[in-house]
Design an enzyme around this catalytic site. Structure first.
Site, PDB file in Angstrom:
ATOM      1  N   ARG A 124      59.868 -23.925  64.014  1.00 33.35           N
ATOM      2  CA  ARG A 124      60.791 -25.038  64.286  1.00 33.35           C
ATOM      3  C   ARG A 124      60.726 -26.132  63.225  1.00 33.35           C
ATOM      4  NH1 ARG A 124      58.676 -23.644  69.160  1.00 33.35           N
ATOM      5  NH2 ARG A 124      60.135 -22.488  70.467  1.00 33.35           N
ATOM      6  N   LYS A 146      70.157 -30.411  52.139  1.00 34.14           N
ATOM      7  CA  LYS A 146      71.031 -29.364  52.693  1.00 34.14           C
ATOM      8  C   LYS A 146      70.436 -28.016  52.325  1.00 34.14           C
ATOM      9  CE  LYS A 146      75.829 -30.883  52.557  1.00 34.14           C
ATOM     10  NZ  LYS A 146      77.078 -30.464  51.887  1.00 34.14           N
ATOM     11  N   GLU A 188      78.106 -29.534  37.881  1.00 34.26           N
ATOM     12  CA  GLU A 188      77.772 -30.463  38.979  1.00 34.26           C
ATOM     13  C   GLU A 188      77.511 -31.866  38.430  1.00 34.26           C
ATOM     14  OE1 GLU A 188      78.070 -29.893  42.165  1.00 34.26           O
ATOM     15  OE2 GLU A 188      77.594 -27.798  42.614  1.00 34.26           O
ATOM     16  N   LYS A 224      73.050 -39.421  43.827  1.00 36.26           N
ATOM     17  CA  LYS A 224      73.031 -38.597  45.045  1.00 36.26           C
ATOM     18  C   LYS A 224      72.094 -39.196  46.082  1.00 36.26           C
ATOM     19  CE  LYS A 224      72.846 -33.999  46.970  1.00 36.26           C
ATOM     20  NZ  LYS A 224      72.787 -32.565  46.762  1.00 36.26           N
ATOM     21  N   GLU A 234      76.154 -36.029  56.358  1.00 37.06           N
ATOM     22  CA  GLU A 234      77.526 -35.769  55.917  1.00 37.06           C
ATOM     23  C   GLU A 234      78.576 -36.077  56.989  1.00 37.06           C
ATOM     24  OE1 GLU A 234      78.050 -32.456  53.050  1.00 37.06           O
ATOM     25  OE2 GLU A 234      79.872 -32.027  54.155  1.00 37.06           O
ATOM     26  N   ARG A 238      79.117 -38.859  52.248  1.00 39.22           N
ATOM     27  CA  ARG A 238      78.503 -37.703  51.573  1.00 39.22           C
ATOM     28  C   ARG A 238      79.514 -36.600  51.270  1.00 39.22           C
ATOM     29  NH1 ARG A 238      72.660 -34.731  52.745  1.00 39.22           N
ATOM     30  NH2 ARG A 238      72.894 -33.251  51.048  1.00 39.22           N
ATOM     31  N   ASN A 242      81.470 -33.174  47.729  1.00 39.85           N
ATOM     32  CA  ASN A 242      82.176 -31.889  47.737  1.00 39.85           C
ATOM     33  C   ASN A 242      83.359 -31.869  46.772  1.00 39.85           C
ATOM     34  OD1 ASN A 242      80.485 -30.768  49.697  1.00 39.85           O
ATOM     35  ND2 ASN A 242      81.621 -31.773  51.331  1.00 39.85           N
ATOM     36  N   HIS A 245      84.802 -28.683  45.464  1.00 42.46           N
ATOM     37  CA  HIS A 245      84.169 -27.587  46.201  1.00 42.46           C
ATOM     38  C   HIS A 245      85.113 -26.848  47.150  1.00 42.46           C
ATOM     39  CE1 HIS A 245      80.510 -29.111  44.502  1.00 42.46           C
ATOM     40  NE2 HIS A 245      79.761 -28.253  45.154  1.00 42.46           N
ATOM     41  N   HIS A 249      84.697 -23.227  46.363  1.00 41.59           N
ATOM     42  CA  HIS A 249      84.174 -22.225  47.302  1.00 41.59           C
ATOM     43  C   HIS A 249      85.191 -21.097  47.509  1.00 41.59           C
ATOM     44  CE1 HIS A 249      80.918 -24.914  49.393  1.00 41.59           C
ATOM     45  NE2 HIS A 249      80.544 -24.476  48.224  1.00 41.59           N
ATOM     46  N   HIS A 261      78.570 -20.353  41.260  1.00 37.93           N
ATOM     47  CA  HIS A 261      78.933 -21.594  41.946  1.00 37.93           C
ATOM     48  C   HIS A 261      79.409 -22.692  40.976  1.00 37.93           C
ATOM     49  CE1 HIS A 261      78.796 -24.637  45.094  1.00 37.93           C
ATOM     50  NE2 HIS A 261      78.083 -25.399  44.280  1.00 37.93           N
TER      51      HIS A 261
HETATM   52  P1  NAD Z   1      70.525 -19.577  41.100  1.00 35.82           P
HETATM   53  O1  NAD Z   1      69.437 -20.121  41.894  1.00 35.82           O
HETATM   54  O2  NAD Z   1      71.059 -18.240  41.458  1.00 35.82           O
HETATM   55  O3  NAD Z   1      70.083 -19.571  39.564  1.00 35.82           O
HETATM   56  C1  NAD Z   1      70.954 -19.013  38.607  1.00 35.82           C
HETATM   57  C2  NAD Z   1      70.234 -17.914  37.811  1.00 35.82           C
HETATM   58  O4  NAD Z   1      69.285 -18.526  36.928  1.00 35.82           O
HETATM   59  C3  NAD Z   1      69.442 -16.948  38.673  1.00 35.82           C
HETATM   60  O5  NAD Z   1      69.583 -15.658  38.131  1.00 35.82           O
HETATM   61  C4  NAD Z   1      67.995 -17.421  38.493  1.00 35.82           C
HETATM   62  O6  NAD Z   1      67.080 -16.389  38.652  1.00 35.82           O
HETATM   63  C5  NAD Z   1      68.008 -17.901  37.073  1.00 35.82           C
HETATM   64  N1  NAD Z   1      67.026 -18.943  36.723  1.00 35.82           N
HETATM   65  C6  NAD Z   1      66.609 -19.969  37.480  1.00 35.82           C
HETATM   66  N2  NAD Z   1      65.814 -20.788  36.777  1.00 35.82           N
HETATM   67  C7  NAD Z   1      65.710 -20.250  35.539  1.00 35.82           C
HETATM   68  C8  NAD Z   1      65.049 -20.645  34.353  1.00 35.82           C
HETATM   69  N3  NAD Z   1      64.385 -21.809  34.267  1.00 35.82           N
HETATM   70  N4  NAD Z   1      65.162 -19.849  33.255  1.00 35.82           N
HETATM   71  C9  NAD Z   1      65.901 -18.701  33.305  1.00 35.82           C
HETATM   72  N5  NAD Z   1      66.571 -18.295  34.386  1.00 35.82           N
HETATM   73  C10 NAD Z   1      66.479 -19.068  35.494  1.00 35.82           C
HETATM   74  O7  NAD Z   1      71.810 -20.545  41.088  1.00 35.82           O
HETATM   75  P2  NAD Z   1      71.998 -22.106  40.772  1.00 35.82           P
HETATM   76  O8  NAD Z   1      73.166 -22.169  39.848  1.00 35.82           O
HETATM   77  O9  NAD Z   1      70.756 -22.799  40.399  1.00 35.82           O
HETATM   78  O10 NAD Z   1      72.426 -22.664  42.208  1.00 35.82           O
HETATM   79  C11 NAD Z   1      73.602 -22.224  42.850  1.00 35.82           C
HETATM   80  C12 NAD Z   1      73.393 -22.248  44.331  1.00 35.82           C
HETATM   81  O11 NAD Z   1      73.070 -23.583  44.744  1.00 35.82           O
HETATM   82  C13 NAD Z   1      74.593 -21.838  45.139  1.00 35.82           C
HETATM   83  O12 NAD Z   1      74.210 -20.929  46.131  1.00 35.82           O
HETATM   84  C14 NAD Z   1      75.082 -23.130  45.769  1.00 35.82           C
HETATM   85  O13 NAD Z   1      75.738 -22.921  46.994  1.00 35.82           O
HETATM   86  C15 NAD Z   1      73.808 -23.887  45.928  1.00 35.82           C
HETATM   87  N6  NAD Z   1      73.961 -25.343  46.000  1.00 35.82           N
HETATM   88  C16 NAD Z   1      73.331 -25.991  47.015  1.00 35.82           C
HETATM   89  C17 NAD Z   1      73.433 -27.374  47.108  1.00 35.82           C
HETATM   90  C18 NAD Z   1      72.713 -28.098  48.205  1.00 35.82           C
HETATM   91  O14 NAD Z   1      72.898 -29.315  48.336  1.00 35.82           O
HETATM   92  N7  NAD Z   1      71.882 -27.441  48.964  1.00 35.82           N
HETATM   93  C19 NAD Z   1      74.180 -28.088  46.161  1.00 35.82           C
HETATM   94  C20 NAD Z   1      74.788 -27.385  45.123  1.00 35.82           C
HETATM   95  C21 NAD Z   1      74.685 -26.006  45.050  1.00 35.82           C
END
Ligand code: NAD
Length: 356
Positions: A124, A146, A188, A224, A234, A238, A242, A245, A249, A261
């Site tokens: 939990r 999030k 972003e 942020k 949100e 907040r 988006n 987005h 999305h 993304h």
């Molecule tokens: P990801 O985590 O898939 O990373 C992208 C790629 O880079 C992956 O293949 C990973 O293995 C690789 N990688 C990571 N760090 C590395 C490094 N230092 N050197 C080499 N390779 C590396 O994707 P992302 O772009 O970091 O994040 C996208 C995700 O984040 C989406 O799922 C999106 O929905 C989510 N997101 C969440 C929030 C939130 O507030 N929670 C906000 C924005 C995006």
């Protein structure tokens, strides 16, 4: 903290610190020991990040007195699903993590979302620290609490709010990022510039960001953090985060998640900016400036999907309430507003934005 490390306090309940600077992963044990004491730390990471940084993180934690368990899952958005979440939860149980222990999310946004979600529902809810290794995770997803996984019906449809206990953002990690993954983070950050920080936007226009990644990350995190402090769950402000987005999305979904993304958000941002300008909601010509900035940073400014397909995907997204949808509309670079529009108007808006 050494001078090269910048810290930002996020005043949620509970409050937490975001540390930004070089060398933080190799020193994470020392930092985390001072914040949460030595305990059992379950480090969750993906198959690409593990060979790069897992040993250094585990060694640093162990030398600071933490007991460490590790779990590696297959990298990539297609794995941000129930199966991977279930594996992480089983790993936490097999490792006998207790309520007073902690999860460390070592990786990009996918890892942060899934490890955070697992921490938020295991027993939990236990604590989670975020160790972002992509620019996207550093500027955006590691802060704000999030977490989510994707469902067959759409992106991020299941998750919990769980503010991290700490965020350690090691700027050295950016050096190993492939160019297109770096660009995802730029998307972003450019979004943050369009939302509230014209100076930040201009750093991307000038292409000077590589020289000062810490400064860019800090500007994004400070903005942020302020938004999240005022609207943690949100309910209002907040939603501005988006920007880009709704269409972004939809682009991800239409591409069966082959478009990452950040690239999808960039295209979504360019599309909504063009629509805002054409429909008279923007206060001047902003669309071409936004598109030029995105292109300069290796990002797309459109998508090869019809307005009809994008609208259908967008309407299955969670931001729809009743017969209206909330869009984030750029008015100037550095100023955006929320606009609730009838669902029936979404397709012509997207069509206006797709037309180049
Ligand atoms: P990801 O985590 O898939 O990373 C992208 C790629 O880079 C992956 O293949 C990973 O293995 C690789 N990688 C990571 N760090 C590395 C490094 N230092 N050197 C080499 N390779 C590396 O994707 P992302 O772009 O970091 O994040 C996208 C995700 O984040 C989406 O799922 C999106 O929905 C989510 N997101 C969440 C929030 C939130 O507030 N929670 C906000 C924005 C995006």
């Amino acid at each position: 903290m050494p001078d090269a490390i910048e810290t930002i306090e996020v005043h949620t309940a509970p409050a937490y610190e975001v540390a930004i600077g070089p060398g933080l992963l190799a020193q994470c044990g020392q930092y985390l020991r001072s914040m949460i004491g030595p305990l059992h730390m379950a480090v969750v990471t993906d198959s690409i990040v593990a060979p790069l940084y897992l040993d250094a993180v585990a060694a640093s934690l162990q030398s600071a007195g933490f007991s460490v368990s590790t779990h590696v899952f297959a990298a990539g958005e297609p794995h941000k699903n129930f199966e991977t979440l279930s594996e992480i939860l089983e790993f936490l149980a097999d490792a006998h993590l207790t309520r007073t222990d902690c999860v460390a999310a070592l990786g990009g946004g996918v890892t942060g979302d899934m490890a955070g979600f697992a921490a938020g529902c295991y027993l939990r809810g236990i604590r989670c620290v975020q160790l972002p290794t992509t620019l996207l995770a550093a500027v955006d997803s590691s802060v704000g609490g999030k977490t989510a996984i994707d469902l067959r019906a759409g992106k991020n449809l299941a998750g919990v709010f769980l503010q991290p206990t700490a965020v350690l953002c090691d700027t050295d990690c950016l050096a190993s990022l492939p160019a297109d993954v770096f660009a995802d983070g730029a998307a972003e950050a450019i979004k943050t510039g369009v939302l509230a920080d014209e100076l930040l936007f201009s750093l991307f226009e000038d292409g000077t960001l590589a020289a000062a990644p810490g400064q860019i990350i800090a500007r994004c995190v400070r903005y942020k953090a302020g938004v999240v402090e005022r609207d943690e769950k949100e309910q209002g402000e907040r939603r501005l985060l988006n920007l880009g987005h709704t269409v972004g999305h939809a682009i991800e979904a239409c591409s069966a998640f082959t478009i990452p993304h950040g690239h999808a958000v960039a295209a979504g941002l360019a599309i909504i900016a063009r629509a805002a300008e054409r429909l008279g909601w923007a206060e001047g010509p902003i669309a071409s400036r936004i598109a030029a900035c995105l292109s300069k940073n290796g990002l797309p400014t459109g998508a090869d999907f019809s307005a009809q397909a994008l609208t259908a995907a967008a309407l299955s997204d969670k931001k729809r309430t009743g017969d209206r949808i909330t869009l984030v509309i750029p008015r100037q670079i550095g100023l955006c507003e929320l606009k609730r529009v009838p669902v029936a108007e979404l397709m012509p808006i997207i069509a206006a934005g797709l037309e180049v």
